[in-house]
Design a protein around this motif. Structure first.
Motif, PDB file in Angstrom:
ATOM      1  N   VAL A  52     -23.578 -10.237   3.732  1.00 14.10           N
ATOM      2  CA  VAL A  52     -22.440  -9.321   3.513  1.00 14.10           C
ATOM      3  C   VAL A  52     -22.915  -8.130   2.671  1.00 14.10           C
ATOM      4  N   PRO A  53     -23.871  -7.364   3.204  1.00 14.88           N
ATOM      5  CA  PRO A  53     -24.448  -6.267   2.424  1.00 14.88           C
ATOM      6  C   PRO A  53     -23.405  -5.221   2.037  1.00 14.88           C
ATOM      7  N   GLY A  54     -23.510  -4.768   0.806  1.00 13.72           N
ATOM      8  CA  GLY A  54     -22.619  -3.732   0.318  1.00 13.72           C
ATOM      9  C   GLY A  54     -21.287  -4.233  -0.196  1.00 13.72           C
ATOM     10  N   TRP A  55     -21.001  -5.499  -0.044  1.00 12.48           N
ATOM     11  CA  TRP A  55     -19.734  -6.059  -0.518  1.00 12.48           C
ATOM     12  C   TRP A  55     -19.804  -6.273  -2.032  1.00 12.48           C
ATOM     13  N   THR A  56     -18.660  -6.198  -2.668  1.00 11.67           N
ATOM     14  CA  THR A  56     -18.541  -6.429  -4.097  1.00 11.67           C
ATOM     15  C   THR A  56     -18.419  -7.926  -4.356  1.00 11.67           C
ATOM     16  N   VAL A  66     -15.870 -12.439  -3.119  1.00 15.20           N
ATOM     17  CA  VAL A  66     -16.527 -11.291  -2.500  1.00 15.20           C
ATOM     18  C   VAL A  66     -15.491 -10.541  -1.673  1.00 15.20           C
ATOM     19  N   CYS A  67     -15.657  -9.241  -1.586  1.00 17.16           N
ATOM     20  CA  CYS A  67     -14.803  -8.429  -0.723  1.00 17.16           C
ATOM     21  C   CYS A  67     -15.506  -7.102  -0.458  1.00 17.16           C
ATOM     22  N   ASP A  68     -15.084  -6.448   0.597  1.00 19.08           N
ATOM     23  CA  ASP A  68     -15.605  -5.126   0.953  1.00 19.08           C
ATOM     24  C   ASP A  68     -14.575  -4.102   0.486  1.00 19.08           C
ATOM     25  N   VAL A  69     -14.805  -3.564  -0.691  1.00 20.84           N
ATOM     26  CA  VAL A  69     -13.861  -2.620  -1.287  1.00 20.84           C
ATOM     27  C   VAL A  69     -13.714  -1.373  -0.417  1.00 20.84           C
ATOM     28  N   ALA A  70     -14.810  -0.906   0.160  1.00 20.31           N
ATOM     29  CA  ALA A  70     -14.775   0.315   0.964  1.00 20.31           C
ATOM     30  C   ALA A  70     -13.854   0.177   2.172  1.00 20.31           C
TER      31      ALA A  70
END
Length: 99
Positions: A52-56, A66-70
């Motif tokens: 999950v690259p780039g996820w917070t 984990v989550c994808d803020v963007a």
């Protein structure tokens, strides 16, 4: 039930079967999975960056998320007495959602 879902449920129950892991995650991540399961935060970070690259992410006392803020994705969480394993569960749930 998918192999990835089986793997998530196994880790939540504090065990896993190698045969299920082999079907659920990429070969190059097996070592990171096993090390994270056994408590390595470095391995959990490597697995996180791969699946999950780039996820917070955030790790607290006995839980992680984990989550994808963007992209404003839902938050995926895991709970376990071992911090790296809690993070591992959250990573696997997020990875499952991306499939």
């Amino acid at each position: 039930m998918s192999d990835l879902r089986k793997l998530i449920e196994m880790v939540e129950a504090d065990y896993f079967e190698v045969q299920v892991m082999e079907k659920a995650i990429p070969l190059r991540q097996w070592g990171n999975f096993i090390a994270a399961y056994h408590g390595s935060l470095d391995a959990a970070r490597a697995l996180h960056d791969a699946l999950v690259p780039g996820w917070t992410f955030d790790i607290t006392n006995g839980s992680a998320f984990v989550c994808d803020v963007a992209k404003a994705t839902p938050q995926y969480s895991g709970q376990c007495r071992v911090h790296a394993a809690a993070w591992l569960i959250a990573i696997l749930k997020a990875y499952e959602a991306r499939q």
